[in-house]
Design an enzyme around this catalytic site. Structure first.
Site, PDB file in Angstrom:
ATOM      1  N   PHE A 147      88.142  97.910  60.065  1.00 31.98           N
ATOM      2  CA  PHE A 147      88.932  96.354  60.047  1.00 31.98           C
ATOM      3  C   PHE A 147      89.906  96.202  61.097  1.00 31.98           C
ATOM      4  CE2 PHE A 147      92.480  94.589  58.537  1.00 31.98           C
ATOM      5  CZ  PHE A 147      91.807  93.350  57.241  1.00 31.98           C
ATOM      6  N   ASP A 232      92.698 100.204  68.652  1.00 32.43           N
ATOM      7  CA  ASP A 232      93.311  99.463  67.551  1.00 32.43           C
ATOM      8  C   ASP A 232      94.840 100.802  66.357  1.00 32.43           C
ATOM      9  OD1 ASP A 232      94.758  97.953  65.093  1.00 32.43           O
ATOM     10  OD2 ASP A 232      92.679  97.003  64.689  1.00 32.43           O
ATOM     11  N   LYS A 261     102.611  95.858  61.912  1.00 31.77           N
ATOM     12  CA  LYS A 261     103.247  96.323  60.381  1.00 31.77           C
ATOM     13  C   LYS A 261     104.631  97.336  61.081  1.00 31.77           C
ATOM     14  CE  LYS A 261      98.604  96.674  57.882  1.00 31.77           C
ATOM     15  NZ  LYS A 261      97.252  96.539  58.798  1.00 31.77           N
TER      16      LYS A 261
HETATM   17  C1  LIG Z   1      96.846  95.881  59.185  1.00 26.30           C
HETATM   18  C2  LIG Z   1      95.464  96.067  60.276  1.00 26.30           C
HETATM   19  C3  LIG Z   1      95.033  94.621  60.822  1.00 26.30           C
HETATM   20  C4  LIG Z   1      95.289  93.223  60.463  1.00 26.30           C
HETATM   21  O1  LIG Z   1      97.354  93.022  60.388  1.00 26.30           O
HETATM   22  P1  LIG Z   1      97.652  91.553  59.979  1.00 26.30           P
HETATM   23  O2  LIG Z   1      99.135  91.866  60.482  1.00 26.30           O
HETATM   24  O3  LIG Z   1      97.545  91.719  58.289  1.00 26.30           O
HETATM   25  O4  LIG Z   1      97.206  89.905  61.115  1.00 26.30           O
HETATM   26  C5  LIG Z   1      94.251  94.730  61.785  1.00 26.30           C
HETATM   27  N1  LIG Z   1      94.560  96.124  62.076  1.00 26.30           N
HETATM   28  C6  LIG Z   1      94.858  97.044  61.518  1.00 26.30           C
HETATM   29  C7  LIG Z   1      93.870  98.680  61.902  1.00 26.30           C
HETATM   30  C8  LIG Z   1      94.931  96.841  60.665  1.00 26.30           C
HETATM   31  O5  LIG Z   1      95.400  97.818  59.332  1.00 26.30           O
END
Ligand SMILES: *Cc1c(COP(=O)(O)O)cnc(C)c1O
Length: 406
Positions: A147, A232, A261
């Site tokens: 994700f 990520d 985040k």
């Molecule tokens: C939440 C998340 C994203 C995307 O972040 P948004 O601010 O919702 O665009 C990307 N990678 C990971 C691992 C995430 O948990």
């Protein structure tokens, strides 16, 4: 003048939301109006312990007073200049973020998905200009069950049918391998491979922790093949797993690290691409940008979000209280539980397929004052703010024990 808080029953808020809003979410029917630390309150005055923390964006706890102050002060001084001009918050944000994470350079963006997109663009350009890949031939390797956000390029390399379904055609140049399988990475790399994009722990997939030693091998394979390792850490980063970055559990350093985040403590969308090498240097003026990226309000909020995370010992607390909570979850004796997994305060409880699903358990947890999110039908994820106390951790485990009993 302020925007009035409406005194209406929860059902009224829900009805209007459903009528006027795009229905791309199916939230629990709780309408929240206030938050403080680990707690949130609904419009009917019920208090809940937030076990999701906005998918780890609220690591610092709801409405942290020092963050409120930083945001209000900066909002009344200067909010947005665009990058056409310089502002006096961005240099300090760069300096503090880079020194904290051991990076040479940072690229500020807003949402997590934008940070991922920025990384994809950067590694492709690096591939053509530095690695010498033929124009248009760059390949990026990703993992199944990943994700990384919801933009078109990103959903195009998702392995989830609903995430992709109906949104094609997609951008080419991505190859998918199983998560946790270093040999598969070795086999998938070609002379055109520019990067491997991976989460240290797969969050949305249900808190999937890779086998021990996986990332040490990944690091070695990427280095040997001149492939950029992109971690990520948008969800795993900034203390969630009990370390500043989850890569520290693995004893490795990524070439590009993505954070978002909790970079703003949930106040404002702030994300960044961090580079431990000169990879970000391939971006020249005009190559990439964002109207809001690096704005002074975002920078002031993010600087304070990092400061409270460190100064108030939240990362150490995530490690200690997370270990206690995991032990308490593991001690629950209930045949519905298949597995308890995770690191720090990034935890999940997976139920057996015949246990009736995670959603009813989350509904019962809500009735007991705990907001949890079901993932992939059978998994309950537990990722409260990092200011959770030992007593509150024990309370979560007790509530889950009771909710599993019906
Ligand atoms: C939440 C998340 C994203 C995307 O972040 P948004 O601010 O919702 O665009 C990307 N990678 C990971 C691992 C995430 O948990």
């Amino acid at each position: 003048m302020s925007i009035a808080v409406e005194e209406r029953p929860a059902a009224d808020f829900i009805a209007r939301e459903t009528h006027y809003g795009a229905r791309n979410y199916q939230p629990l029917d709780v309408v929240l109006t206030r938050g403080e630390g680990v707690y949130v309150w609904d419009v009917e005055g019920h208090r809940y312990l937030d076990c999701l923390a906005a998918y780890s964006a609220v690591n610092q706890g709801h409405c942290h007073p020092r963050l409120v102050q930083a945001m209000v002060e900066q909002a009344s001084r200067l909010t947005l200049t665009s990058r056409a001009f310089r502002n006096d918050q961005l240099p300090a944000f760069y300096e503090e973020l880079c020194e904290l994470t051991g990076s040479h350079m940072a690229l500020p963006m807003n949402s997590g998905a934008e940070a991922v997109e920025s990384a994809l663009k950067t590694v492709r350009k690096w591939g053509y200009e530095v690695k010498g890949v033929a124009d248009g031939a760059a390949e990026i390797i990703v993992c199944s069950e990943n994700f990384h956000g919801r933009t078109l390029a990103i959903v195009g390399f998702s392995s989830d049918a609903q995430t992709r379904g109906g949104f094609g055609p997609f951008a080419p140049g991505f190859r998918m391998i199983p998560f946790g399988d270093a040999a598969a990475l070795d086999a998938a790399i070609t002379p055109n491979t520019v990067a491997f994009l991976v989460e240290p722990i797969q969050g949305e997939a249900g808190v999937i922790v890779p086998p021990a030693g996986y990332f040490a091998r990944v690091r070695e394979i990427c280095t040997r093949n001149n492939v950029v390792l992109v971690l990520d850490e948008i969800q795993t980063g900034l203390g969630r797993t009990g370390k500043l970055l989850a890569e520290q559990h693995e004893g490795i350093e990524a070439d590009l690290t993505l954070v978002g985040k909790a970079l703003s403590g949930g106040f404002y969308p702030v994300s960044a691409v961090l580079s431990s090498s000169e990879i970000l240097g391939v971006l020249k003026p005009g190559d990439h940008g964002s109207t809001f990226g690096g704005n002074p309000l975002a920078c002031a909020v993010a600087r304070m979000a990092l400061k409270v995370l460190i100064e108030e010992g939240m990362i150490e607390n995530a490690a200690a209280v997370g270990a206690r909570l995991k032990a308490a979850l593991c001690a629950i004796r209930n045949p519905a539980i298949k597995e308890v997994r995770g690191r720090g305060l990034m935890l999940a409880v997976e139920l057996h397929l015949d246990a009736g699903g995670a959603r009813p358990v989350c509904e019962r947890l809500k009735d007991r004052g705990f907001l949890c999110k079901d993932t992939h039908d059978h998994t309950i994820r537990i990722s409260p703010p990092l200011v959770l106390t030992a007593d509150q951790a024990d309370g979560i485990a007790e509530a889950l024990d009771a909710a599993l009993q019906g």
